[in-house]
Structures are given as C-alpha cells and as structure tokens.
Write a protein that holds these residues in place. Structure first.
Motif, PDB file in Angstrom:
ATOM      1  N   MET A   1      91.171 -94.565 -37.013  1.00  0.00           N
ATOM      2  CA  MET A   1      90.145 -94.851 -37.997  1.00  0.00           C
ATOM      3  C   MET A   1      88.903 -94.029 -37.676  1.00  0.00           C
ATOM      4  O   MET A   1      88.386 -94.066 -36.566  1.00  0.00           O
ATOM      5  N   LYS A   2      88.419 -93.286 -38.637  1.00  0.00           N
ATOM      6  CA  LYS A   2      87.246 -92.430 -38.443  1.00  0.00           C
ATOM      7  C   LYS A   2      85.972 -93.260 -38.541  1.00  0.00           C
ATOM      8  O   LYS A   2      85.801 -94.043 -39.465  1.00  0.00           O
ATOM      9  N   LYS A   3      85.090 -93.072 -37.547  1.00  0.00           N
ATOM     10  CA  LYS A   3      83.812 -93.782 -37.569  1.00  0.00           C
ATOM     11  C   LYS A   3      82.921 -93.181 -38.641  1.00  0.00           C
ATOM     12  O   LYS A   3      82.907 -91.972 -38.848  1.00  0.00           O
ATOM     13  N   SER A   4      82.143 -94.031 -39.296  1.00  0.00           N
ATOM     14  CA  SER A   4      81.231 -93.519 -40.312  1.00  0.00           C
ATOM     15  C   SER A   4      79.939 -93.037 -39.661  1.00  0.00           C
ATOM     16  O   SER A   4      79.555 -93.488 -38.589  1.00  0.00           O
ATOM     17  N   MET A   5      79.307 -92.110 -40.307  1.00  0.00           N
ATOM     18  CA  MET A   5      78.043 -91.561 -39.833  1.00  0.00           C
ATOM     19  C   MET A   5      76.930 -92.561 -40.105  1.00  0.00           C
ATOM     20  O   MET A   5      76.831 -93.104 -41.194  1.00  0.00           O
ATOM     21  N   GLN A   6      76.125 -92.823 -39.101  1.00  0.00           N
ATOM     22  CA  GLN A   6      74.963 -93.701 -39.240  1.00  0.00           C
ATOM     23  C   GLN A   6      73.723 -92.829 -39.454  1.00  0.00           C
ATOM     24  O   GLN A   6      73.583 -91.806 -38.785  1.00  0.00           O
ATOM     25  N   GLN A   7      72.838 -93.250 -40.332  1.00  0.00           N
ATOM     26  CA  GLN A   7      71.627 -92.488 -40.628  1.00  0.00           C
ATOM     27  C   GLN A   7      70.387 -93.244 -40.152  1.00  0.00           C
ATOM     28  O   GLN A   7      70.207 -94.416 -40.481  1.00  0.00           O
ATOM     29  N   ILE A  35      76.246 -87.315 -29.124  1.00  0.00           N
ATOM     30  CA  ILE A  35      76.278 -88.472 -30.018  1.00  0.00           C
ATOM     31  C   ILE A  35      76.442 -87.910 -31.434  1.00  0.00           C
ATOM     32  O   ILE A  35      75.496 -87.412 -32.027  1.00  0.00           O
ATOM     33  N   THR A  36      77.666 -87.963 -31.915  1.00  0.00           N
ATOM     34  CA  THR A  36      77.993 -87.266 -33.161  1.00  0.00           C
ATOM     35  C   THR A  36      78.079 -88.176 -34.380  1.00  0.00           C
ATOM     36  O   THR A  36      78.269 -87.691 -35.485  1.00  0.00           O
ATOM     37  N   ASP A  37      77.946 -89.490 -34.171  1.00  0.00           N
ATOM     38  CA  ASP A  37      78.079 -90.411 -35.303  1.00  0.00           C
ATOM     39  C   ASP A  37      76.725 -90.927 -35.802  1.00  0.00           C
ATOM     40  O   ASP A  37      76.663 -91.847 -36.596  1.00  0.00           O
ATOM     41  N   ILE A  80      67.530 -92.838 -50.586  1.00  0.00           N
ATOM     42  CA  ILE A  80      67.351 -92.818 -49.124  1.00  0.00           C
ATOM     43  C   ILE A  80      67.449 -94.241 -48.582  1.00  0.00           C
ATOM     44  O   ILE A  80      68.106 -94.488 -47.570  1.00  0.00           O
ATOM     45  N   LEU A  81      66.797 -95.189 -49.260  1.00  0.00           N
ATOM     46  CA  LEU A  81      66.858 -96.587 -48.827  1.00  0.00           C
ATOM     47  C   LEU A  81      68.301 -97.100 -48.774  1.00  0.00           C
ATOM     48  O   LEU A  81      68.662 -97.865 -47.884  1.00  0.00           O
ATOM     49  N   ASN A  82      69.123 -96.650 -49.713  1.00  0.00           N
ATOM     50  CA  ASN A  82      70.512 -97.100 -49.778  1.00  0.00           C
ATOM     51  C   ASN A  82      71.428 -96.392 -48.785  1.00  0.00           C
ATOM     52  O   ASN A  82      72.501 -96.903 -48.469  1.00  0.00           O
ATOM     53  N   ASN A  83      71.026 -95.213 -48.304  1.00  0.00           N
ATOM     54  CA  ASN A  83      71.922 -94.406 -47.471  1.00  0.00           C
ATOM     55  C   ASN A  83      71.597 -94.415 -45.986  1.00  0.00           C
ATOM     56  O   ASN A  83      72.320 -93.799 -45.199  1.00  0.00           O
ATOM     57  N   CYS A  84      70.543 -95.090 -45.580  1.00  0.00           N
ATOM     58  CA  CYS A  84      70.166 -95.117 -44.166  1.00  0.00           C
ATOM     59  C   CYS A  84      70.277 -96.534 -43.618  1.00  0.00           C
ATOM     60  O   CYS A  84      69.963 -97.499 -44.312  1.00  0.00           O
ATOM     61  N   GLU A  85      70.705 -96.625 -42.377  1.00  0.00           N
ATOM     62  CA  GLU A  85      70.887 -97.932 -41.746  1.00  0.00           C
ATOM     63  C   GLU A  85      69.644 -98.407 -41.010  1.00  0.00           C
ATOM     64  O   GLU A  85      69.455 -99.594 -40.800  1.00  0.00           O
TER      65      GLU A  85
END
Length: 153
Positions: A1-7, A35-37, A80-85
C-alpha cells in the motif's frame, strides 16, 4: 500500500518573506533526512498579486544553495485549506485567520517565540528571521523523525 503525501502549509501575511523561506528550508531538510512522504508549501493571508518573493530572502536562500529567481506569492484559498493536513503560521495571532483544524504557530510547534515580519527592514532583520526559521525547521524535523520512529515499531 502506497503512503499518501502529507502537506504542511506555512502561512504568513504576504507570502513574500517568512512563509516561503520556511517552505524552502523545510523541504530541503525533509529531503536531507529522506522524509519523502511530507511536502511543504506556503501561502499568505493578504497577498499582493503584483509582488514577488523578497530580494533579501532570495539572497539568504542562496546561502543554503537554494536558488529562487522569482516566485509569485500565493493567497490562502479553499483549495489549499482542503489539500493540507497541517498549517503553521508565523505568529499566534495569524492562527485565527486560517479556517482549518490543525493550525499552530511555528513557535507553539517548537516551544519558541513568534517569527516577526522583517518586511521593509534591514538585512540584519531578515537574517534574524532566517536564523529563527532555520532553527525551528531543524526542531520540527526532529519531532517528525521521532513520531515516525514511534509509528514504525
């Protein structure tokens, strides 16, 4: 399972000094620490569309071997608000203007002070800001590595 990118999104007033500097330095440290994710971006609360990244910031970034010829500031948007953690503001007072769950000031994240805006000041003020952001990014990297170690057992 590929880890998703965190922003992680760094936020300041005009996105010409502090937040783009934090973005570039943090991305450099993430890469150096494999740290690639996690990826960083930056934006401003009140952006002048005719501005660019500050010339003093460009000169300081060159000392880190980061070349930025020009970069248009980005306004904080719903996208941006929706795409960043995670959102990291430069001051505690800026947090109230970021309508998201995970919003902290950089000082809160690393047990430090607010990062004051050097805009319009001397190169000495820009260097003070850069040193503070650099120190905070290094502390944040340590926290990220610690969390990753704890999660990997």
């Amino acid at each position: 399972m590929k880890k998703s990118m965190q922003q992680i999104c760094f936020v300041c007033e005009g996105n010409t000094c502090r937040s783009p500097f934090a973005e570039k330095i943090m991305n450099k440290y993430l890469k150096q620490n494999n740290i690639t994710d996690i990826k960083c971006c930056s934006c401003g609360l009140c952006v002048d569309k005719n501005s660019n990244i500050n010339e003093n910031v460009i000169q300081i970034l060159k000392r880190y071997n980061i070349n930025v010829k020009s970069r248009k500031p980005k306004q904080l948007t719903k996208s941006i608000l929706n795409n960043c953690e995670l959102f990291i503001t430069m001051t505690k007072s800026q947090k109230q203007f970021v309508n998201a769950k995970n919003v902290f000031s950089f000082g809160e994240m690393v047990m430090g002070e607010d990062i004051e805006d050097p805009y319009g000041g001397t190169m000495e003020l820009y260097l003070k800001m850069a040193n503070q952001v650099d120190e905070y990014c290094k502390k944040l990297i340590k926290k990220i590595k610690l969390v990753k170690e704890k999660l990997s057992w």
